[in-house]
Design an enzyme around this catalytic site. Structure first.
Site, PDB file in Angstrom:
ATOM      1  N   TYR A  61       0.969  -1.142  -0.013  1.00  0.00           N
ATOM      2  CA  TYR A  61      -0.028   0.008  -0.050  1.00  0.00           C
ATOM      3  C   TYR A  61       0.715   1.359  -0.172  1.00  0.00           C
ATOM      4  CZ  TYR A  61      -3.837  -3.089   1.537  1.00  0.00           C
ATOM      5  OH  TYR A  61      -4.680  -4.235   1.565  1.00  0.00           O
ATOM      6  N   GLY A 217     -17.390  -0.109  -2.700  1.00  0.00           N
ATOM      7  CA  GLY A 217     -18.237   1.143  -2.508  1.00  0.00           C
ATOM      8  C   GLY A 217     -19.417   0.945  -3.264  1.00  0.00           C
ATOM      9  N   GLY A 220     -22.304   0.923  -1.059  1.00  0.00           N
ATOM     10  CA  GLY A 220     -22.629   1.764  -0.074  1.00  0.00           C
ATOM     11  C   GLY A 220     -23.715   2.542   0.040  1.00  0.00           C
ATOM     12  N   GLY A 221     -24.798   2.475  -1.001  1.00  0.00           N
ATOM     13  CA  GLY A 221     -25.939   3.211  -1.066  1.00  0.00           C
ATOM     14  C   GLY A 221     -25.774   4.602  -2.147  1.00  0.00           C
TER      15      GLY A 221
END
Length: 343
Positions: A61, A217, A220-221
């Site tokens: 990362y 994501g 995620g809505g």
């Protein structure tokens, strides 16, 4: 926060783990996020206040920068928390600076310890299976690192069933430390983990940590038929570890209809419902949640402390079902041969 025993060990872990892939945002990880030390420190404090005491990173990362930021963010708090990190992926153009050879594992572990500013790693993963290195070499090197006190437990990530089973059998053969955790991709949108790896985890007592539990994501809505994923958003910027080719947006939008209904029934967000469904699946030890800001982190923390009903789980099971590939569809046709301990 609920704590679960990590199968095959005596360690208890929180049901939510903070993933730190957003820390740094350099060296190819610009699309993931760019959390700096100050913001990371606030996130760590929020997590600890909520009982979330496990933090997951990897040397790859931001090519070590995520580990450095996490190390600074936990300064003075090391005895309050658990750290997991990973090695295997290339860290430079040096051919030996990758894979799961003894040479690379030992060097990678030492480098992670320095960046994290700690004397031990609580859970150390092989980030992927290295087909170029004998499994015996990898596991003996990891066993030596455990014996030296630099690692407490070992795990693997993104292994197939035979990769994991072969590794477990070699550890048993020689009496070496074994993988007690498998970090995998699993979500309502992609349930292939259930076909083989879940039953392996149950049989062999390997706990599951889930990366990208919201399908990068997509669960995620925010996204629906009338509000599709933008072409210049996180996915397009390379910030999604779940590739487009494995996603069916028609299925996603069907799921969103049911998630919206259930979220309204329980008074939670769509993301919280999707995470809670995962927490009630077999073998799940912890979900590795990411957050690009404090508000998003606080919302994700709301996925624990309550449970969906059996009826609500059934509705989500039905809308998220996917056709299985061979030999799994063939095995499903012979239910009298199958274990009934999980769906």
């Amino acid at each position: 926060m609920e704590y679960r025993k990590l199968n095959g060990s005596g360690l208890f872990v929180p049901t939510l783990t903070l993933g730190t892939g957003t820390f740094g945002g350099t060296n190819g990880f610009e699309g993931w996020g760019n959390t700096d030390v100050a913001e990371a420190t606030r996130m760590v404090d929020i997590c600890l206040d909520a009982g979330l005491n496990m933090f997951d990173t990897a040397d790859i990362y931001s090519i070590g920068y995520s580990e450095e930021i996490l190390g600074k963010a936990i300064s003075g708090k090391r005895n309050q928390l658990l750290i997991s990190t990973k090695a295997t992926f290339p860290m430079s153009k040096n051919r030996n600076d990758m894979g799961s050879s003894r040479w690379h594992i030992v060097n990678a572990c030492e480098a992670s310890l320095r960046r994290l500013n700690t004397d031990h790693i609580d859970l150390y993963y092989m980030h992927g299976f290295d087909g170029n290195t004998p499994v015996e070499e990898t596991l003996r090197a990891l066993d030596d690192l455990v014996s030296s006190g630099k690692i407490r437990y070992i795990g693997c990530s993104n292994f197939s069933g035979w990769h994991l089973m072969k590794s477990l059998s070699i550890s048993e053969k020689y009496g070496w430390n074994r993988y007690v955790a498998h970090q995998v991709y699993y979500s309502l949108l992609n349930r292939e983990f259930e076909w083989e790896l879940m039953s392996l985890g149950l049989d062999q007592q390997v706990g599951t940590f889930v990366w990208s539990p919201l399908a990068a994501g997509r669960l995620g809505g925010r996204y629906r038929r009338n509000n599709p994923i933008p072409k210049d958003g996180r996915v397009a910027r390379g910030g999604a570890p779940v590739p487009e080719k494995v996603v069916s947006y028609d299925r996603l939008y069907d799921m969103m209809d049911v998630l919206d209904e259930i979220a309204s029934e329980v008074g939670k967000t769509v993301a919280q419902v999707a995470l809670n469904w995962l927490l009630q699946r077999p073998t799940i030890s912890s979900l590795v949640i990411g957050a690009s800001n404090e508000e998003q982190l606080k919302q994700n923390l709301g996925a624990v402390g309550w449970n969906l009903t059996e009826e609500q789980i059934k509705r989500l099971d039905e809308v998220s079902k996917t056709p299985k590939s061979y030999p799994y569809w063939h095995q499903d046709e012979k239910p009298w041969l199958n274990s009934q301990i999980f769906i």
